[in-house]
Write a protein that holds these residues in place. Structure first.
Motif, PDB file in Angstrom:
ATOM      1  N   VAL A  16     -14.364 -11.959-153.757  1.00  0.00           N
ATOM      2  CA  VAL A  16     -13.918 -10.819-154.548  1.00  0.00           C
ATOM      3  C   VAL A  16     -14.066  -9.503-153.786  1.00  0.00           C
ATOM      4  N   PRO A  17     -15.239  -9.163-153.225  1.00  0.00           N
ATOM      5  CA  PRO A  17     -15.341  -7.862-152.531  1.00  0.00           C
ATOM      6  C   PRO A  17     -14.417  -7.761-151.326  1.00  0.00           C
ATOM      7  N   ASP A  18     -14.261  -8.852-150.563  1.00  0.00           N
ATOM      8  CA  ASP A  18     -13.395  -8.785-149.378  1.00  0.00           C
ATOM      9  C   ASP A  18     -11.920  -8.659-149.774  1.00  0.00           C
ATOM     10  N   VAL A  19     -11.495  -9.365-150.808  1.00  0.00           N
ATOM     11  CA  VAL A  19     -10.101  -9.267-151.241  1.00  0.00           C
ATOM     12  C   VAL A  19      -9.826  -7.874-151.810  1.00  0.00           C
ATOM     13  N   VAL A  20     -10.777  -7.329-152.573  1.00  0.00           N
ATOM     14  CA  VAL A  20     -10.594  -5.978-153.121  1.00  0.00           C
ATOM     15  C   VAL A  20     -10.518  -4.955-151.999  1.00  0.00           C
ATOM     16  N   ASP A  21     -11.370  -5.085-150.971  1.00  0.00           N
ATOM     17  CA  ASP A  21     -11.331  -4.149-149.836  1.00  0.00           C
ATOM     18  C   ASP A  21     -10.003  -4.261-149.092  1.00  0.00           C
ATOM     19  N   ALA A  22      -9.530  -5.487-148.853  1.00  0.00           N
ATOM     20  CA  ALA A  22      -8.244  -5.666-148.173  1.00  0.00           C
ATOM     21  C   ALA A  22      -7.104  -5.091-149.010  1.00  0.00           C
ATOM     22  N   LEU A  23      -7.172  -5.273-150.313  1.00  0.00           N
ATOM     23  CA  LEU A  23      -6.133  -4.729-151.200  1.00  0.00           C
ATOM     24  C   LEU A  23      -6.099  -3.204-151.136  1.00  0.00           C
ATOM     25  N   ASP A  24      -7.273  -2.574-151.135  1.00  0.00           N
ATOM     26  CA  ASP A  24      -7.315  -1.110-151.044  1.00  0.00           C
ATOM     27  C   ASP A  24      -6.740  -0.619-149.714  1.00  0.00           C
ATOM     28  N   ARG A  25      -7.047  -1.314-148.625  1.00  0.00           N
ATOM     29  CA  ARG A  25      -6.546  -0.895-147.308  1.00  0.00           C
ATOM     30  C   ARG A  25      -5.020  -1.007-147.232  1.00  0.00           C
ATOM     31  N   LEU A  26      -4.496  -2.092-147.717  1.00  0.00           N
ATOM     32  CA  LEU A  26      -3.034  -2.253-147.685  1.00  0.00           C
ATOM     33  C   LEU A  26      -2.348  -1.308-148.660  1.00  0.00           C
ATOM     34  N   ASP A  27      -2.997  -1.020-149.793  1.00  0.00           N
ATOM     35  CA  ASP A  27      -2.391  -0.119-150.775  1.00  0.00           C
ATOM     36  C   ASP A  27      -2.300   1.297-150.238  1.00  0.00           C
ATOM     37  N   ARG A  28      -3.241   1.684-149.376  1.00  0.00           N
ATOM     38  CA  ARG A  28      -3.212   3.033-148.787  1.00  0.00           C
ATOM     39  C   ARG A  28      -2.222   3.139-147.635  1.00  0.00           C
ATOM     40  N   ASP A  29      -1.755   2.031-147.119  1.00  0.00           N
ATOM     41  CA  ASP A  29      -0.813   2.041-145.990  1.00  0.00           C
ATOM     42  C   ASP A  29       0.576   2.410-146.514  1.00  0.00           C
ATOM     43  N   PRO A  30       1.149   3.543-146.071  1.00  0.00           N
ATOM     44  CA  PRO A  30       2.458   3.952-146.611  1.00  0.00           C
ATOM     45  C   PRO A  30       3.600   3.041-146.184  1.00  0.00           C
ATOM     46  N   GLU A  31       3.433   2.250-145.124  1.00  0.00           N
ATOM     47  CA  GLU A  31       4.517   1.385-144.665  1.00  0.00           C
ATOM     48  C   GLU A  31       4.578   0.072-145.420  1.00  0.00           C
ATOM     49  N   VAL A  32       3.536  -0.288-146.127  1.00  0.00           N
ATOM     50  CA  VAL A  32       3.498  -1.559-146.856  1.00  0.00           C
ATOM     51  C   VAL A  32       4.208  -1.373-148.198  1.00  0.00           C
ATOM     52  N   ASP A  33       5.230  -2.180-148.443  1.00  0.00           N
ATOM     53  CA  ASP A  33       6.013  -2.087-149.681  1.00  0.00           C
ATOM     54  C   ASP A  33       5.609  -3.118-150.713  1.00  0.00           C
ATOM     55  N   VAL A  34       5.003  -4.225-150.293  1.00  0.00           N
ATOM     56  CA  VAL A  34       4.592  -5.276-151.218  1.00  0.00           C
ATOM     57  C   VAL A  34       3.371  -5.983-150.632  1.00  0.00           C
ATOM     58  N   ILE A  35       2.459  -6.401-151.506  1.00  0.00           N
ATOM     59  CA  ILE A  35       1.224  -7.070-151.086  1.00  0.00           C
ATOM     60  C   ILE A  35       1.197  -8.453-151.725  1.00  0.00           C
ATOM     61  N   VAL A  36       0.936  -9.481-150.898  1.00  0.00           N
ATOM     62  CA  VAL A  36       0.865 -10.861-151.369  1.00  0.00           C
ATOM     63  C   VAL A  36      -0.573 -11.350-151.215  1.00  0.00           C
ATOM     64  N   ILE A  37      -1.134 -11.862-152.299  1.00  0.00           N
ATOM     65  CA  ILE A  37      -2.455 -12.506-152.264  1.00  0.00           C
ATOM     66  C   ILE A  37      -2.207 -13.998-152.426  1.00  0.00           C
ATOM     67  N   ALA A  38      -2.494 -14.777-151.367  1.00  0.00           N
ATOM     68  CA  ALA A  38      -2.100 -16.184-151.322  1.00  0.00           C
ATOM     69  C   ALA A  38      -3.316 -17.074-151.083  1.00  0.00           C
ATOM     70  N   ARG A  39      -3.343 -18.191-151.811  1.00  0.00           N
ATOM     71  CA  ARG A  39      -4.352 -19.232-151.626  1.00  0.00           C
ATOM     72  C   ARG A  39      -3.768 -20.548-152.073  1.00  0.00           C
ATOM     73  N   GLY A  40      -4.175 -21.637-151.414  1.00  0.00           N
ATOM     74  CA  GLY A  40      -3.708 -22.956-151.803  1.00  0.00           C
ATOM     75  C   GLY A  40      -4.371 -23.425-153.082  1.00  0.00           C
ATOM     76  N   GLY A  41      -4.079 -24.662-153.457  1.00  0.00           N
ATOM     77  CA  GLY A  41      -4.622 -25.204-154.681  1.00  0.00           C
ATOM     78  C   GLY A  41      -6.119 -25.466-154.585  1.00  0.00           C
ATOM     79  N   GLY A  42      -6.715 -25.760-155.731  1.00  0.00           N
ATOM     80  CA  GLY A  42      -8.137 -26.031-155.804  1.00  0.00           C
ATOM     81  C   GLY A  42      -8.563 -26.260-157.229  1.00  0.00           C
ATOM     82  N   SER A  43      -9.824 -26.548-157.387  1.00  0.00           N
ATOM     83  CA  SER A  43     -10.360 -26.768-158.720  1.00  0.00           C
ATOM     84  C   SER A  43     -10.475 -25.445-159.467  1.00  0.00           C
ATOM     85  N   VAL A  44     -10.766 -25.553-160.762  1.00  0.00           N
ATOM     86  CA  VAL A  44     -10.922 -24.354-161.569  1.00  0.00           C
ATOM     87  C   VAL A  44     -12.069 -23.514-161.044  1.00  0.00           C
ATOM     88  N   GLU A  45     -13.164 -24.185-160.611  1.00  0.00           N
ATOM     89  CA  GLU A  45     -14.308 -23.440-160.073  1.00  0.00           C
ATOM     90  C   GLU A  45     -13.934 -22.707-158.795  1.00  0.00           C
TER      91      GLU A  45
END
Length: 423
Positions: free
Chosen positions: A185-214
């Protein structure tokens, strides 16, 4: 206690059924763990019917519960949920069926986890974080694509390869972060903030493969959900597979069922776009050709007109019309002049008839004294110098004698004239 029965003295069915019901009714309430295999809510009934199955053995039992017990659960009860039920065994003698009458139902294990997630979803939804009007549309062709995923993961490979296969010129700005565990959670939130501040980035994708509910729990974390809600750049959630629905899917601007699906949703297919461009060019070319052909046909039609074939014919026709109008104007003008001349001549004759000169021509004369006053017989004195105006000139004379004629009597003016005449 066994019933005293024999082939000669058998017990009726009702007695046996009532005895079984009495024996079971003496049993107290028990806590039973199992999995909901089937649930039935019949309209108009206050009782909900369920089938509780053992999680290991192929054994199941019917469970009935008041509707308010089911509706009071924090999360909706669904088939497949693991629960612990506080129930009392009950035997229905009329049908000969055994069931458990549930007084309390508690989700356990995964069920308890899903219940907490459902409660969190309801609280965040009440705040408006999942409102549809907050969803932003993705750009048709993003300048730079921000990607948050695990390093060297299948999800990263799927997104990069599928995007570049669809649009080879796509530009990525990738930030690696753990996709599970305490640092997710903290690393994904930090990466999201960095990309959101980048004026050249038009869309952000958060991707992960399948897994259990946990394994997917970090993507339902409230901190991450609120960070995505604050982001000003469009966010695409590509977590797990189609059945997986973390809370990130609800707050994101676009939910992709898989990382591969995310790649298909964020960029167009260059081959399909080229086909569309070629079709548009063909339509534009056809429209332009039809426009040119139509204008050429109208131009040919104009050129084929007699006026365009020999423009002098129009001039000659107008010239003849002009000559006709000019002659007509001359005749009308001359006619009006003639009439005006006749009127002037008639008025001249009338004026001459009224002129004193015409009176003089008829033998009359006018006498005036030296001062220019008219001279009459009653005012003239012998020896007065007078001028006599005649038709052809003037005469100067001197009076030698003046005699005044008596004034004529007007019969109409004298009322006694007719009587005098009669006398």
């Amino acid at each position: 206690m066994a019933l005293d029965t024999s082939p000669e003295q058998p017990a009726p069915v009702r007695q046996i059924a009532n005895a079984i019901a009495g024996w079971i009714d003496r049993l107290g309430a028990v806590w039973v763990e199992g999995q909901i295999a089937q649930i039935s809510r019949r309209p108009g009934m206050s009782t909900v019917f369920m089938t509780l199955r053992d999680s290991v053995a192929d054994i199941s039992i019917q469970v009935t519960a008041p509707r308010h017990v089911i509706d009071g659960l924090a999360t909706p009860l669904i088939e497949g949920a693991s629960v612990v039920v506080n129930a009392k065994p009950s035997y229905y003698a009329n049908r000969g069926t055994l069931s458990l009458y549930a007084r309390e139902i508690r989700p356990v294990g995964l069920g308890a986890l899903l219940a907490r997630l459902e409660q969190r979803r309801q609280l965040l939804a009440a705040e408006g974080l999942f409102a549809g009007e907050l969803k932003r549309r993705l750009p048709f062709l993003p300048t730079t694509i921000g990607l948050i995923t695990a390093a060297s993961s299948a999800a990263e490979r799927d997104v990069l390869e599928n995007v570049r296969r669809r649009w080879p010129g796509a530009v990525f700005r990738t930030i690696h972060a753990p996709m599970q565990g305490t640092r997710c959670v903290p690393d994904v939130v930090d990466a999201l903030d960095r990309l959101d501040r980048d004026p050249e980035v038009d869309v952000i994708v958060i991707a992960r493969g399948g897994g259990s509910v946990e394994d997917l729990l970090p993507f339902s974390d409230e901190t991450l959900v609120r960070a995505v809600h604050r982001a000003t750049t469009a966010v695409v959630s590509a977590i797990g597979h189609e059945p997986d629905t973390p809370l990130l899917d609800l707050v994101a601007d676009l939910r992709a069922s898989t990382p591969t699906d995310a790649a298909k949703r964020i960029v167009p297919d260059v081959g399909e776009e080229l086909v569309l461009v070629e079709a548009a060019r063909a339509r534009a070319r056809g429209t332009l050709l039809r426009l040119v052909d139509g204008e050429q046909a109208r131009l040919d039609q104009i050129r084929s007109r007699p006026a365009m074939a020999d423009p002098r014919t129009q001039i000659e026709g107008r010239l003849d019309e002009l000559h006709h109008l000019r002659d007509r104007a001359r005749r009308v003008t001359q006619h009006r002049l003639d009439r005006a001349g006749d009127q002037v001549h008639a008025l001249r004759l009338q004026a001459r008839a009224l002129s004193p000169l015409e009176t003089l021509k008829r033998g009359y004369a006018v006498a005036v004294d030296a001062a220019g006053h008219l001279v009459s017989a009653g005012t003239a004195e012998p020896g007065d110098e007078i001028m006599i105006r005649v038709a052809d000139g003037r005469l100067w004379a001197q009076t030698t004698r003046a005699e005044a004629d008596p004034l004529p009597t007007d019969p109409q003016a004298d009322p006694h004239s007719e009587e005098d005449t009669d006398e």
